[in-house]
Design a protein around this motif. Structure first.
Motif, PDB file in Angstrom:
ATOM      1  N   UNK A 159       0.826  -1.210   0.000  1.00 27.28           N
ATOM      2  CA  UNK A 159       0.000   0.000   0.000  1.00 27.28           C
ATOM      3  C   UNK A 159       0.861   1.260   0.000  1.00 27.28           C
ATOM      4  N   UNK A 160       1.929   1.254   0.783  1.00 29.86           N
ATOM      5  CA  UNK A 160       2.778   2.438   0.874  1.00 29.86           C
ATOM      6  C   UNK A 160       3.493   2.712  -0.451  1.00 29.86           C
ATOM      7  N   UNK A 161       3.933   1.650  -1.113  1.00 25.35           N
ATOM      8  CA  UNK A 161       4.577   1.833  -2.416  1.00 25.35           C
ATOM      9  C   UNK A 161       3.623   2.488  -3.405  1.00 25.35           C
ATOM     10  N   UNK A 162       2.386   2.079  -3.387  1.00 25.49           N
ATOM     11  CA  UNK A 162       1.434   2.556  -4.374  1.00 25.49           C
ATOM     12  C   UNK A 162       0.836   3.906  -3.994  1.00 25.49           C
ATOM     13  N   UNK A 163       0.505   4.097  -2.712  1.00 27.37           N
ATOM     14  CA  UNK A 163      -0.182   5.315  -2.309  1.00 27.37           C
ATOM     15  C   UNK A 163       0.778   6.440  -1.931  1.00 27.37           C
ATOM     16  N   UNK A 164       1.846   6.118  -1.218  1.00 30.23           N
ATOM     17  CA  UNK A 164       2.760   7.167  -0.746  1.00 30.23           C
ATOM     18  C   UNK A 164       3.821   7.500  -1.793  1.00 30.23           C
ATOM     19  N   UNK A 165       4.339   6.471  -2.459  1.00 25.08           N
ATOM     20  CA  UNK A 165       5.413   6.691  -3.427  1.00 25.08           C
ATOM     21  C   UNK A 165       4.913   6.727  -4.874  1.00 25.08           C
ATOM     22  N   UNK A 166       3.619   6.422  -5.100  1.00 21.58           N
ATOM     23  CA  UNK A 166       3.078   6.435  -6.456  1.00 21.58           C
ATOM     24  C   UNK A 166       3.712   5.415  -7.371  1.00 21.58           C
ATOM     25  N   UNK A 167       4.075   4.270  -6.815  1.00 13.16           N
ATOM     26  CA  UNK A 167       4.767   3.233  -7.575  1.00 13.16           C
ATOM     27  C   UNK A 167       3.818   2.048  -7.788  1.00 13.16           C
ATOM     28  N   UNK A 168       3.242   1.895  -8.993  1.00 12.17           N
ATOM     29  CA  UNK A 168       2.368   0.741  -9.246  1.00 12.17           C
ATOM     30  C   UNK A 168       3.173  -0.550  -9.306  1.00 12.17           C
ATOM     31  N   UNK A 169       2.882  -1.477  -8.394  1.00  8.70           N
ATOM     32  CA  UNK A 169       3.628  -2.729  -8.323  1.00  8.70           C
ATOM     33  C   UNK A 169       2.667  -3.913  -8.259  1.00  8.70           C
ATOM     34  N   UNK A 170       3.209  -5.055  -8.580  1.00 11.77           N
ATOM     35  CA  UNK A 170       2.448  -6.303  -8.458  1.00 11.77           C
ATOM     36  C   UNK A 170       3.263  -7.253  -7.592  1.00 11.77           C
ATOM     37  N   UNK A 171       2.648  -7.708  -6.512  1.00  7.76           N
ATOM     38  CA  UNK A 171       3.327  -8.595  -5.585  1.00  7.76           C
ATOM     39  C   UNK A 171       2.861 -10.019  -5.814  1.00  7.76           C
ATOM     40  N   UNK A 172       3.828 -10.949  -5.783  1.00 12.17           N
ATOM     41  CA  UNK A 172       3.502 -12.348  -5.973  1.00 12.17           C
ATOM     42  C   UNK A 172       2.845 -12.948  -4.741  1.00 12.17           C
ATOM     43  N   UNK A 173       2.563 -14.205  -4.808  1.00 13.63           N
ATOM     44  CA  UNK A 173       1.927 -14.890  -3.696  1.00 13.63           C
ATOM     45  C   UNK A 173       2.877 -14.910  -2.500  1.00 13.63           C
ATOM     46  N   UNK A 174       2.321 -14.593  -1.341  1.00 10.34           N
ATOM     47  CA  UNK A 174       3.132 -14.559  -0.126  1.00 10.34           C
ATOM     48  C   UNK A 174       3.537 -15.972   0.269  1.00 10.34           C
ATOM     49  N   UNK A 175       4.821 -16.147   0.523  1.00  8.80           N
ATOM     50  CA  UNK A 175       5.354 -17.451   0.913  1.00  8.80           C
ATOM     51  C   UNK A 175       6.097 -17.331   2.236  1.00  8.80           C
ATOM     52  N   UNK A 176       6.353 -18.466   2.827  1.00  9.73           N
ATOM     53  CA  UNK A 176       7.111 -18.496   4.069  1.00  9.73           C
ATOM     54  C   UNK A 176       8.592 -18.356   3.747  1.00  9.73           C
ATOM     55  N   UNK A 177       9.273 -17.554   4.549  1.00  9.28           N
ATOM     56  CA  UNK A 177      10.711 -17.373   4.373  1.00  9.28           C
ATOM     57  C   UNK A 177      11.442 -18.438   5.197  1.00  9.28           C
ATOM     58  N   UNK A 178      11.702 -19.575   4.555  1.00 12.04           N
ATOM     59  CA  UNK A 178      12.469 -20.631   5.209  1.00 12.04           C
ATOM     60  C   UNK A 178      13.934 -20.209   5.294  1.00 12.04           C
ATOM     61  N   UNK A 179      14.715 -20.991   5.993  1.00 10.89           N
ATOM     62  CA  UNK A 179      16.143 -20.757   6.079  1.00 10.89           C
ATOM     63  C   UNK A 179      16.891 -22.000   5.611  1.00 10.89           C
ATOM     64  N   UNK A 180      18.140 -21.774   5.187  1.00 13.56           N
ATOM     65  CA  UNK A 180      18.993 -22.873   4.730  1.00 13.56           C
ATOM     66  C   UNK A 180      20.133 -23.073   5.715  1.00 13.56           C
TER      67      UNK A 180
END
Length: 820
Positions: free
Chosen positions: A591-612
């Motif tokens: 929301x901040x990228x699009x509303x505050x910075x005026x940057x139209x973006x598309x975010x992928x599906x949210x995934x879990x950040x595993x570790x290696x």
């Protein structure tokens, strides 16, 4: 002005004070809101009685209101008005300064409490239009004191001013972001200041949602004291424990405030017990509610043994009188509670013990109790507990009194320590003349540019001053210095030691940077802040052609504001990958990228950040030739990976002698170890619990920083493949609260979520389940619990650790990543 005298407010509203049309002491016509204040003051030459029958000048009225006895809570309409604003904005003495924060679990009532504080301090008075008040003052003299009664009546054409302050309606000062107003929760910590009983209070309202834990972390880092708000029904909750640990880490004294005592099922004693049992604190009540639930409208001050009552709907008409035996059962209950209070204090204060032993309970004076509570609170030996209902405007003025009476000034806190490159410690005291400040927050403003929030630990800062950032090793110019009031900011000429303010003009300063008046020989720096690891991730790309570079630069600016998220470019796919604290965190970033910075973006599906991590120790040598400027550059790199115990984190070692390389190239190799581990070494996931060692680096003289970093990164990735990589999954500490009738269903569901049950607490209103559950199993749980408890259940979670995955679970994750 109306009525022959008055004062005009500065901020969005005007407030007029004068006599009624009938003259001094005449009856007031058609009142819509009437507040009456009484105080007992020994007559002196400094406030003659003639002021009461004649319209007072603003300076005289301020002198009167600020010198009333402790029993007068405040004249809330005069602060930050006209000449009074000069007092509010003037540099206060250290002893009269309080830097406090409001900390709590989400929805415990933090922002409502903050807004009520601002309301009673007279900072916010707008209710949809200009306010005009008529006044009537009378006095009743006695041989020992004079009782002043000041009545303020709102003109009939204006709505009640108190309707302005409403979290649910999105009309608060401190929750000013659009998404905060839509959701009714605090996302961004906000600062303001006001005056109370001749003290300047710098206040920070912090978030309670687990996704914004770092906002609390950086706020608590610069506080001298805190108010912990506890839900009177739920008691201590999961995020309460988190914010409490943060305050404990920075040794911040705390005053407890049991809120929402007007709700059905509220229990003051149960909430106090939960503080003692779950937080391990010595919770000592200094107030006692007269009643609990919908009938809550008064409390007992155990320090003075007075009954505090609010007789109007908006908490403006507050009165105190001695608690007496005819008051009924509350008398005996209050005597017992005061005895417990004094027993606690007698164990740690000799003066209290002496008075108690010589004269008994009645011989311990209120001033002695107040002094002992202050000493014990500053030493973090006790947590004084207050109570109220902020939503119903009750309990906030006594809470403000407790802030002034029991929380420390900057001068009462230990001197801050700065550590230099040689591990030598320098102490900065508030009275030291040289500037020492910590940048704890950065906000990008469309008009002002980067606005840096700072806490001054010593010295002073004037607009236009050149200062030195020891963290970045750069000089910067503070072109403007600003005071803070939520979204609004006012220019200041100078900010003094102990205060919190904002600076405009610092282009390179980041959160956690140390600012000094001049460079030190070995770059002394204040202690930094703990940034929690992100646990959710998603890809992000711009919707505009050729906007990838702009998106990257915008994300770098946003990361300067919020260091709790990371952005990296996947080495294989070249996609930008965003990692944050939770689903809500990533949604807010979108929301901040699009509303505050005026940057139209598309975010992928949210995934879990595993570790290696790696299964065994391995060594890897890489020899590679690069072509640059028509020349061939040969590089030979050797790295070693060693597994570490769970929870130990990563360790990076550069064993290459600095004499063999230039300082720039040696630092480039060292940085490559860290950045590679963060950017993802296996399936795009960062490295965890691994020791990474650079053992050898041979290169031609034409080698550049970029060549070295690229070669080291490739060697590490190849080493990970040889060391049998394993995935670690985030394990969450989960607290689930449901009605007793739904407990069986919830418990049965948890068995399918690989939950490790830790504790189940039962009571009449709610059952609380504590468990450790893999984050993967908690996806979508909010909808599950909402639908299966008819909206009466809720849960909270925070990261506990990264744990090993079974081979089966690991293969499922890999299959899902590759779409199998």
């Amino acid at each position: 002005m109306k009525g022959g005298g008055g004062l005009w407010g500065r901020r969005r509203q005007q407030c007029c004070l004068g006599t009624s049309a009938a003259g001094g002491g005449g009856a007031l016509q058609t009142p819509h809101c009437c507040a009456r204040f009484q105080a007992h003051v020994a007559p002196t030459h400094s406030h003659p009685r003639s002021w009461i029958t004649n319209p007072p000048q603003t300076t005289a009225l301020w002198h009167l209101s600020s010198n009333l006895s402790r029993h007068a809570s405040a004249f809330p309409f005069f602060h930050r008005q006209g000449s009074f604003r000069a007092f509010a904005s003037a540099a206060p003495a250290l002893a009269t300064l309080r830097n406090i924060g409001i900390i709590a679990h989400v929805d415990a009532g933090k922002t409502t409490t903050c807004e009520r504080m601002l309301l009673h301090a007279g900072v916010i008075q707008r209710a949809g239009g200009t306010l005009h008040y008529a006044s009537m003052a009378t006095h009743t003299p006695t041989p020992t004191h004079t009782t002043f009664t000041l009545t303020l009546t709102q003109h009939p054409q204006i709505q009640h001013r108190c309707s302005y302050v409403d979290v649910d309606k999105g009309t608060t000062v401190l929750d000013y972001m659009k998404i905060e107003q839509e959701r009714g929760i605090t996302i961004n910590s906000a600062a303001t200041s006001f005056s109370w009983k001749q003290h300047r209070i710098n206040l920070i309202d912090t978030p309670g949602h687990v996704d914004f834990t770092f906002e609390v972390e950086r706020s608590v880092r610069v506080l001298d004291g805190a108010v912990a708000v506890i839900d009177g029904v739920a008691g201590v909750q999961a995020q309460t424990q988190t914010v409490w640990d943060q305050a404990k880490r920075y040794e911040v004294p705390v005053v407890g405030y049991i809120n929402k005592l007007d709700r059905a099922g509220a229990s003051y004693q149960d909430a106090v017990n939960s503080i003692q049992e779950k937080l391990g604190a010595v919770a000592v009540p200094i107030q006692l509610p007269w009643d609990e639930g919908p009938r809550f409208d008064r409390l007992v001050d155990l320090v003075t043994m007075e009954l505090v009552t609010w007789s109007d709907s908006f908490g403006l008409a507050i009165s105190r009188r001695p608690l007496l035996e005819p008051d009924g059962p509350i008398w005996a209950k209050a005597l017992k509670a005061q005895e417990v209070l004094i027993e606690h204090l007698a164990d740690i204060d000799e003066e209290i013990l002496k008075q108690f032993m010589e004269q008994g309970l009645a011989g311990v004076s209120a001033d002695s109790i107040r002094s002992a509570v202050r000493k014990a609170t500053l030493a973090r030996m006790i947590v004084p507990i207050t109570c109220g209902s902020s939503f119903k405007y009750k309990g906030v003025q006594p809470l403000l009194d407790a802030v002034v009476d029991y929380l420390p000034s900057p001068g009462e806190r230990p001197a801050v320590e700065a550590i230099d490159d040689q591990e030598c410690v320098t102490h900065f005291h508030p009275n030291d003349p040289s500037l020492c400040a910590l940048a704890f927050k950065v906000v990008h403003d469309h008009n002002r540019g980067p606005v840096v929030y700072v806490r001054l630990y010593s010295g002073e800062l004037r607009a236009g001053t050149t200062i030195y950032n020891t963290t970045q090793n750069k000089k910067e110019r503070a072109s403007r210095v600003l005071s803070l009031h939520g979204e609004d900011m006012d220019d200041m000429k100078v900010v003094t030691s102990g205060n919190i303010a904002a600076i405009v003009g610092l282009k390179d300063t980041r959160t956690g940077d140390t600012l000094l008046s001049q460079p030190t020989a070995r770059r002394s720096q204040l202690r930094g802040m703990k940034i929690p690891p992100p646990v959710f991730m998603c890809s992000i790309e711009t919707e505009t052609a050729g906007g990838d570079k702009q998106l990257w630069e915008t994300l770098q600016n946003l990361q300067r504001e919020d260091p709790s998220f990371t952005v990296v470019r996947d080495a294989e796919t070249q996609q930008l990958v965003l990692a944050g604290m939770g689903e809500l965190h990533l949604e807010i970033l979108d929301r901040r990228l699009q509303e505050h910075y005026g940057m139209p973006v598309e975010m992928g599906k949210i995934q879990i950040s595993y570790r290696t991590t790696v299964a065994h120790t391995t060594k890897q040598t890489l020899t590679k030739a690069y072509t640059t400027g028509g020349k061939t550059v040969n590089v030979n790199v050797s790295v070693k990976l060693t597994p570490r115990k769970r929870g130990q984190g990563n360790d990076f070692q550069n064993l290459v002698s600095q004499s063999e390389l230039s300082l720039v190239l040696w630092q480039a190799a060292t940085n490559a170890l860290r950045t590679t581990a963060i950017s993802g070494v296996y399936l795009g996931f960062p490295l965890e619990d691994t020791e990474v060692t650079l053992t050898r680096l041979d290169l031609d003289t034409e080698a550049t920083e970029g060549i070295i970093m690229s070669c080291v990164a490739q060697a590490i990735r190849e080493a990970v493949q040889e060391a049998e990589p394993r995935l670690l999954e985030p394990q969450m500490n989960v607290e689930i609260s449901v009605p007793p009738s739904d407990l069986g269903l919830i418990m049965a569901d948890l068995t399918h979520r690989r939950a490790q049950l830790q504790q189940v607490n039962h009571n009449v209103q709610q059952c609380v389940v504590l468990a450790e559950i893999p984050l993967k199993e908690m996806l979508g749980y909010a909808n599950f619990i909402r639908s299966n408890t008819k909206g009466n259940g809720y849960f909270s979670q925070h990261l506990s650790r990264y744990g090993d995955m079974s081979s089966t679970e690991m293969q499922r994750v890999i299959n899902k990543l590759y779409g199998r």
